[in-house]
Design a protein around this motif. Structure first.
Motif, PDB file in Angstrom:
ATOM      1  N   THR A 181      -2.154  -3.013   3.187  1.00 31.92           N
ATOM      2  CA  THR A 181      -3.467  -2.954   2.527  1.00 31.92           C
ATOM      3  C   THR A 181      -4.632  -3.143   3.495  1.00 31.92           C
ATOM      4  N   CYS A 212      -8.534  -7.961   2.783  1.00 27.94           N
ATOM      5  CA  CYS A 212      -7.137  -7.539   2.703  1.00 27.94           C
ATOM      6  C   CYS A 212      -6.234  -8.442   3.528  1.00 27.94           C
ATOM      7  N   ALA A 224     -13.247  -4.301   1.491  1.00 25.79           N
ATOM      8  CA  ALA A 224     -12.299  -5.160   0.774  1.00 25.79           C
ATOM      9  C   ALA A 224     -11.770  -6.249   1.700  1.00 25.79           C
ATOM     10  N   PHE A 241     -13.550  -0.461   4.046  1.00 25.91           N
ATOM     11  CA  PHE A 241     -14.292  -0.120   2.835  1.00 25.91           C
ATOM     12  C   PHE A 241     -14.905  -1.365   2.178  1.00 25.91           C
ATOM     13  N   VAL A 267     -10.190   1.367  -4.757  1.00 32.94           N
ATOM     14  CA  VAL A 267     -11.194   1.275  -3.696  1.00 32.94           C
ATOM     15  C   VAL A 267     -12.360   2.221  -3.972  1.00 32.94           C
ATOM     16  N   GLN A 268     -12.064   3.405  -4.468  1.00 34.90           N
ATOM     17  CA  GLN A 268     -13.130   4.356  -4.811  1.00 34.90           C
ATOM     18  C   GLN A 268     -14.024   3.781  -5.915  1.00 34.90           C
ATOM     19  N   GLN A 286      -4.007   2.504  -4.974  1.00 33.48           N
ATOM     20  CA  GLN A 286      -5.085   1.674  -4.436  1.00 33.48           C
ATOM     21  C   GLN A 286      -6.329   2.482  -4.086  1.00 33.48           C
ATOM     22  N   ASN A 287      -6.144   3.739  -3.686  1.00 32.39           N
ATOM     23  CA  ASN A 287      -7.303   4.554  -3.335  1.00 32.39           C
ATOM     24  C   ASN A 287      -8.260   4.712  -4.520  1.00 32.39           C
ATOM     25  N   ARG A 308     -16.188   1.020  -4.408  1.00 33.95           N
ATOM     26  CA  ARG A 308     -17.281   1.575  -3.592  1.00 33.95           C
ATOM     27  C   ARG A 308     -18.389   2.131  -4.476  1.00 33.95           C
ATOM     28  N   TRP A 361      -7.795  -0.928   4.042  1.00 31.08           N
ATOM     29  CA  TRP A 361      -8.945  -0.892   3.140  1.00 31.08           C
ATOM     30  C   TRP A 361     -10.075  -1.825   3.575  1.00 31.08           C
ATOM     31  N   THR A 362      -9.886  -2.596   4.634  1.00 28.66           N
ATOM     32  CA  THR A 362     -10.959  -3.502   5.082  1.00 28.66           C
ATOM     33  C   THR A 362     -12.215  -2.740   5.493  1.00 28.66           C
ATOM     34  N   ASN A 419       0.834  -1.199   0.000  1.00 31.08           N
ATOM     35  CA  ASN A 419       0.000   0.000   0.000  1.00 31.08           C
ATOM     36  C   ASN A 419       0.872   1.254   0.000  1.00 31.08           C
TER      37      ASN A 419
END
Length: 180
Positions: A97, A107, A105, A103, A74-75, A70-71, A78, A100-101, A64
């Motif tokens: 990483t 990880c 994901a 959100f 993830v965006q 990665q953002n 979502r 990000w859980t 990460n």
């Protein structure tokens, strides 16, 4: 350390780089006059039988960091989930990483056999803002998985847009979402 390293590159007869992006960067950064040759990384093909899963599983592998982008993945993830009852999962493997859980994901800092994760993967995403190459792209392709990469990833040079996967602009969650 950088000055010692760069002096070796400047004194070399030939400099090998894994992508044209890396070659362009190192040539400009060091004002190289010597020859730069691009030789992409290779990867061993898996021996396992390739499978297709009913769930749509998005996979990303990498430590990460802001450079990995990665953002943006993830965006996109979502947004995709908010617009519909998306039946798939997002798996992110790599140090750091786990942030990000929250959100949604899945990880893991490390998995014992990354090949098992590629076998479950429906699409691999490398949303890098900048990256010399990115071996996980080759790993996913070796498992016959389509990839979504950004123009910031050197491995984008190996992806024929619309055939092996997609090449999208950097920092563009909307483009990633569209291709997913």
């Amino acid at each position: 350390l950088w000055s010692v390293y760069s002096q070796h590159i400047k004194n070399a007869d030939v400099t090998l780089c894994p992508s044209r992006m890396s070659a362009k960067y190192i040539t400009k950064k060091l004002s190289l006059k010597n020859k730069v040759v691009v030789i992409p990384h290779g990867w061993f093909l898996p021996e396992e039988t390739l499978t297709v899963h009913t769930n749509f599983n998005i996979t990303h592998v990498g430590t990460n960091s802001p450079d990995k982008g990665q953002n943006y993945l993830v965006q996109a993830w979502r947004q995709l989930r908010q617009r519909s009852e998306f039946p798939g999962h997002l798996l992110m493997v790599g140090r750091g990483t786990t942030i990000w859980t929250s959100f949604g994901a899945f990880c893991f800092a490390h998995v014992p056999n990354i090949g098992k994760e590629y076998k479950k993967c429906s699409v691999y995403v490398q949303p890098s803002v900048t990256e010399g190459f990115g071996l996980p792209v080759l790993e996913a392709m070796a498992y016959a998985r389509p990839v979504i990469v950004t123009k910031g990833a050197g491995a984008s040079e190996l992806v024929e847009d619309g055939k092996d996967g997609f090449v999208v602009p950097i920092r563009n969650a909307g483009a990633i979402e569209e291709k997913l």
